[in-house]
Design a protein around this motif. Sequence first.
Motif, PDB file in Angstrom:
ATOM      1  N   GLY A 115      -3.243   4.919  -7.148  1.00 27.02           N
ATOM      2  CA  GLY A 115      -1.852   5.335  -7.154  1.00 27.02           C
ATOM      3  C   GLY A 115      -1.107   4.571  -8.220  1.00 27.02           C
ATOM      4  N   LYS A 116       0.096   4.157  -7.920  1.00 29.90           N
ATOM      5  CA  LYS A 116       0.873   3.381  -8.890  1.00 29.90           C
ATOM      6  C   LYS A 116       0.168   2.057  -9.176  1.00 29.90           C
ATOM      7  CE  LYS A 116       5.555   5.145  -8.361  1.00 29.90           C
ATOM      8  NZ  LYS A 116       6.976   4.759  -8.428  1.00 29.90           N
ATOM      9  N   CYS A 117      -0.016   1.766 -10.455  1.00 32.87           N
ATOM     10  CA  CYS A 117      -0.640   0.512 -10.917  1.00 32.87           C
ATOM     11  C   CYS A 117      -2.084   0.364 -10.456  1.00 32.87           C
ATOM     12  CB  CYS A 117       0.183  -0.697 -10.477  1.00 32.87           C
ATOM     13  SG  CYS A 117       1.866  -0.685 -11.132  1.00 32.87           S
ATOM     14  N   GLY A 118      -2.727   1.454 -10.145  1.00 32.88           N
ATOM     15  CA  GLY A 118      -4.146   1.386  -9.845  1.00 32.88           C
ATOM     16  C   GLY A 118      -4.463   1.524  -8.375  1.00 32.88           C
ATOM     17  N   GLY A 119      -5.484   0.845  -7.918  1.00 33.16           N
ATOM     18  CA  GLY A 119      -5.918   0.952  -6.530  1.00 33.16           C
ATOM     19  C   GLY A 119      -6.699  -0.271  -6.112  1.00 33.16           C
ATOM     20  N   TYR A 120      -6.898  -0.404  -4.834  1.00 31.02           N
ATOM     21  CA  TYR A 120      -7.556  -1.578  -4.279  1.00 31.02           C
ATOM     22  C   TYR A 120      -9.040  -1.338  -4.043  1.00 31.02           C
ATOM     23  CZ  TYR A 120      -2.891  -3.447  -3.557  1.00 31.02           C
ATOM     24  OH  TYR A 120      -1.612  -3.919  -3.760  1.00 31.02           O
ATOM     25  N   ASP A 121      -9.800  -2.440  -4.157  1.00 31.49           N
ATOM     26  CA  ASP A 121     -11.240  -2.356  -3.903  1.00 31.49           C
ATOM     27  C   ASP A 121     -11.534  -1.759  -2.542  1.00 31.49           C
ATOM     28  OD1 ASP A 121     -12.184  -3.421  -6.302  1.00 31.49           O
ATOM     29  OD2 ASP A 121     -12.081  -5.484  -5.591  1.00 31.49           O
ATOM     30  N   SER A 122     -10.788  -2.172  -1.545  1.00 30.65           N
ATOM     31  CA  SER A 122     -11.076  -1.713  -0.182  1.00 30.65           C
ATOM     32  C   SER A 122     -10.960  -0.200  -0.073  1.00 30.65           C
ATOM     33  CB  SER A 122     -10.132  -2.390   0.813  1.00 30.65           C
ATOM     34  OG  SER A 122      -8.773  -2.136   0.458  1.00 30.65           O
ATOM     35  N   ALA A 139       0.823  -1.198   0.000  1.00 32.06           N
ATOM     36  CA  ALA A 139       0.000   0.000   0.000  1.00 32.06           C
ATOM     37  C   ALA A 139       0.860   1.252   0.000  1.00 32.06           C
ATOM     38  CB  ALA A 139      -0.942  -0.002   1.197  1.00 32.06           C
ATOM     39  N   LEU A 140       1.951   1.221   0.717  1.00 28.05           N
ATOM     40  CA  LEU A 140       2.844   2.369   0.772  1.00 28.05           C
ATOM     41  C   LEU A 140       3.466   2.640  -0.595  1.00 28.05           C
ATOM     42  CD1 LEU A 140       3.792   4.350   2.937  1.00 28.05           C
ATOM     43  CD2 LEU A 140       5.802   2.903   3.283  1.00 28.05           C
ATOM     44  N   ALA A 141       3.791   1.560  -1.319  1.00 29.26           N
ATOM     45  CA  ALA A 141       4.359   1.723  -2.648  1.00 29.26           C
ATOM     46  C   ALA A 141       3.319   2.267  -3.636  1.00 29.26           C
ATOM     47  CB  ALA A 141       4.909   0.386  -3.143  1.00 29.26           C
ATOM     48  N   VAL A 142       2.100   1.785  -3.516  1.00 31.93           N
ATOM     49  CA  VAL A 142       1.029   2.277  -4.387  1.00 31.93           C
ATOM     50  C   VAL A 142       0.788   3.762  -4.136  1.00 31.93           C
ATOM     51  CG1 VAL A 142      -1.446   2.149  -4.880  1.00 31.93           C
ATOM     52  CG2 VAL A 142      -0.125   0.047  -4.628  1.00 31.93           C
ATOM     53  N   ALA A 143       0.783   4.145  -2.857  1.00 33.22           N
ATOM     54  CA  ALA A 143       0.502   5.533  -2.502  1.00 33.22           C
ATOM     55  C   ALA A 143       1.537   6.495  -3.066  1.00 33.22           C
ATOM     56  CB  ALA A 143       0.432   5.679  -0.982  1.00 33.22           C
ATOM     57  N   ASN A 144       2.803   6.118  -3.010  1.00 30.94           N
ATOM     58  CA  ASN A 144       3.893   6.893  -3.606  1.00 30.94           C
ATOM     59  C   ASN A 144       4.050   8.279  -2.994  1.00 30.94           C
ATOM     60  OD1 ASN A 144       6.048   7.085  -5.478  1.00 30.94           O
ATOM     61  ND2 ASN A 144       4.773   8.275  -6.890  1.00 30.94           N
ATOM     62  N   ASP A 145       3.507   8.485  -1.793  1.00 35.88           N
ATOM     63  CA  ASP A 145       3.648   9.799  -1.164  1.00 35.88           C
ATOM     64  C   ASP A 145       4.295   9.707   0.216  1.00 35.88           C
ATOM     65  OD1 ASP A 145       1.596   8.598   0.208  1.00 35.88           O
ATOM     66  OD2 ASP A 145       0.152  10.237  -0.041  1.00 35.88           O
ATOM     67  N   ALA A 163      -3.152   6.454   4.447  1.00 41.52           N
ATOM     68  CA  ALA A 163      -4.338   7.306   4.434  1.00 41.52           C
ATOM     69  C   ALA A 163      -4.161   8.544   5.303  1.00 41.52           C
ATOM     70  CB  ALA A 163      -5.545   6.508   4.904  1.00 41.52           C
ATOM     71  N   ASP A 164      -4.515   9.692   4.730  1.00 40.09           N
ATOM     72  CA  ASP A 164      -4.460  10.948   5.467  1.00 40.09           C
ATOM     73  C   ASP A 164      -5.323  11.977   4.753  1.00 40.09           C
ATOM     74  OD1 ASP A 164      -2.995  11.898   3.288  1.00 40.09           O
ATOM     75  OD2 ASP A 164      -1.065  11.655   4.295  1.00 40.09           O
ATOM     76  N   SER A 165      -5.322  13.185   5.281  1.00 36.55           N
ATOM     77  CA  SER A 165      -6.196  14.230   4.743  1.00 36.55           C
ATOM     78  C   SER A 165      -5.601  14.969   3.554  1.00 36.55           C
ATOM     79  CB  SER A 165      -6.538  15.237   5.848  1.00 36.55           C
ATOM     80  OG  SER A 165      -5.352  15.814   6.362  1.00 36.55           O
ATOM     81  N   ASP A 166      -4.476  14.501   3.030  1.00 34.56           N
ATOM     82  CA  ASP A 166      -3.837  15.150   1.881  1.00 34.56           C
ATOM     83  C   ASP A 166      -4.146  14.361   0.613  1.00 34.56           C
ATOM     84  OD1 ASP A 166      -2.297  16.472   0.056  1.00 34.56           O
ATOM     85  OD2 ASP A 166      -0.357  15.974   0.977  1.00 34.56           O
ATOM     86  N   ALA A 167      -5.069  14.888  -0.192  1.00 34.02           N
ATOM     87  CA  ALA A 167      -5.468  14.211  -1.430  1.00 34.02           C
ATOM     88  C   ALA A 167      -4.655  14.662  -2.633  1.00 34.02           C
ATOM     89  CB  ALA A 167      -6.955  14.434  -1.695  1.00 34.02           C
ATOM     90  N   SER A 168      -3.510  15.270  -2.402  1.00 35.07           N
ATOM     91  CA  SER A 168      -2.652  15.701  -3.507  1.00 35.07           C
ATOM     92  C   SER A 168      -2.170  14.493  -4.301  1.00 35.07           C
ATOM     93  CB  SER A 168      -1.433  16.455  -2.974  1.00 35.07           C
ATOM     94  OG  SER A 168      -1.820  17.573  -2.233  1.00 35.07           O
ATOM     95  N   ASP A 169      -2.018  14.681  -5.584  1.00 31.98           N
ATOM     96  CA  ASP A 169      -1.495  13.638  -6.464  1.00 31.98           C
ATOM     97  C   ASP A 169       0.025  13.798  -6.563  1.00 31.98           C
ATOM     98  OD1 ASP A 169      -0.889  11.830  -8.433  1.00 31.98           O
ATOM     99  OD2 ASP A 169      -2.390  12.551  -9.868  1.00 31.98           O
ATOM    100  N   PRO A 170       0.789  12.834  -6.028  1.00 30.86           N
ATOM    101  CA  PRO A 170       2.243  12.942  -6.109  1.00 30.86           C
ATOM    102  C   PRO A 170       2.805  12.419  -7.423  1.00 30.86           C
ATOM    103  CG  PRO A 170       1.664  10.981  -4.887  1.00 30.86           C
ATOM    104  CD  PRO A 170       0.364  11.657  -5.256  1.00 30.86           C
ATOM    105  N   GLY A 171       1.907  11.885  -8.271  1.00 31.33           N
ATOM    106  CA  GLY A 171       2.333  11.235  -9.504  1.00 31.33           C
ATOM    107  C   GLY A 171       2.170   9.724  -9.384  1.00 31.33           C
ATOM    108  N   ASP A 172       1.782   9.085 -10.463  1.00 31.94           N
ATOM    109  CA  ASP A 172       1.570   7.628 -10.442  1.00 31.94           C
ATOM    110  C   ASP A 172       2.452   6.923 -11.470  1.00 31.94           C
ATOM    111  OD1 ASP A 172       0.294   8.576 -12.697  1.00 31.94           O
ATOM    112  OD2 ASP A 172      -1.582   7.492 -12.371  1.00 31.94           O
ATOM    113  N   TRP A 173       3.610   7.538 -11.773  1.00 26.32           N
ATOM    114  CA  TRP A 173       4.485   6.930 -12.756  1.00 26.32           C
ATOM    115  C   TRP A 173       4.961   5.561 -12.281  1.00 26.32           C
ATOM    116  CZ3 TRP A 173       6.445  10.074  -9.002  1.00 26.32           C
ATOM    117  CH2 TRP A 173       7.632   9.677  -8.370  1.00 26.32           C
TER     118      TRP A 173
END
Length: 582
Positions: A301-308, A222-228, A232-242
Amino acid sequence: MSQPFPSRPLALGLLMAALAAPLGLQAQSASAAVAATSGTETVGRVVVRFKAGAQSVRAQALSARTDVATARQIARSRAQSLGQRMGLALHAHHSLDERTQVVLARGLSSEALAARLARDSEIELVAVDHRRRLAAVPNDPLYPQVNQAQGSNGHGQWYLMPPSKDLVSSINAEGAWDLSTGSSSVVVAVLDTGVRYDHPDLAGKLLPGYDMIGAMTNDVDALAVANDGDRADSDASDPGDWVSNADIEAGSISGCTYDDVANSSWHGTRVSGLIGAASNNGIGVAGVSWSSKILPVRVLGKCGGYDSDIWAGMRWAAGIAVPGLPLNPSPARVLNMSLGGGGSCSDGSGTATMYAETVAAVRAKGAVIVAAAGNTSGQAVGLPANCSGVIAVAGLRHVGTKVGFSSVGPEVTLAAPGGNCVNASGACLYPMLSTTNSGKQGPVSNDNAYTNSDASVGTSFSAPLVSGVAALLLSVKPELTPDQVRQALVSTVRPFPTTGGGSAGDANPPACTAPTGADQLECYCTTSTCGAGMLDARAALASVAPPPPASSGGGGGGAMSPAWLLALLASVPLLRRWRRQP
């Protein structure tokens, strides 16, 4: 022979006097004047032009040099004489030239008054004095079809314009904007990769939102997918999903393959701009709903996201309590989900059950869910778009045929432009212009970037057009239920074309068929494959908020500027708007 304009002091005096006391109504109190024109009593208002040889004109001349008091007296005298001849109590308003003035009569419609006065022997012309409304065409430089600014494709935001023979699938947002440009009380949640809060064309439109990635898990993946750097937190900024080759070789993200290697998509920023970029602000692009607020909910995030994360994001966005997360202070009325994957919402699996239950819970809160049908080249619609209660949106080419990448099936609710390039080489001709960031991996700060002529296409960009129109509907009628919003959209669609398709303009594609597992590219949509028809923003909005009878059908730009009014008062004798779907 025309007369000169009055001097500046006299001109200002004329203007102020006219605004302070309309002719024939100066003895009324302000409240009485308002009641006469905006209350329940019918007030006819017409413009009359007297014949040049009429006794009323010869009795006392009116010219640009006539002072205000005399001009009022002449207009009043002419109206009284006309009224006496026709058996009407007429009130004089301002004069437009030496023979033309506005008159009012209580108890008659404007049309009936015009018909009565046209019979008088002194009258040359009678016109109903319609109330015109501004044509809401935004001044954003990338909007116009002919503008080549900032690398534009030359067709601008074609998908928002009124439909034409060349732009068959355009949604006529211009017509809708004449009725409403949205309300800041309506929140649209964008469940996506997050958003670039520092994009100038999204300024003032974005709510704080939430980053859901890792909300339900606590693993390294999850940390790798998040890439930030956090979960989970209140910052919905997009850090990039390369995704780089190094990510694949490290194996830190399960299910991620070399097919995922790409630069950052800034997908959530693109989707947000289509829904509600700051509009009519003189920069960039226009969004469908000018005033609605956007709530970024980061689930990809990176490679998509999880259902949960997606389920948690849907519930949180609608204002439903999610354990471990703060309650959303700004519940959304519309959820845009430009994401999806394989599976059916009715196959009995646990995944299907969770999606179905989440959709039902969100709808019970009064929120509309709009999802991209998918980009499987004519194959079946996937999750979550195939869930009951979700408004699934297929993609159209500019000529109204199904664009090759769009999924099809009976689950589709309606169709909207998804972008298409037409040309085999060079800049894409019909992309979906929107806000983005120019960073290849991480973001460029305060980047005023747009997709311009990039091949920005996909049902991901069809869905936000529908979400924006849903926001407009809720802006004018907040009490609408999700089912009523859906009904307003599908009952006002335009029918799909059956001719005029073909990528070269001379080919004749087949009709779309039910998905079989094989690709089907461009085809003529049917109501069993692409939904009820093509999105019509103006018609949808008019179905819940009909234009006032006095309006002349949206547009026209009839508001009087002080300068124009001044010219009239001077009496010059001239009258002359899971995975992001790419």
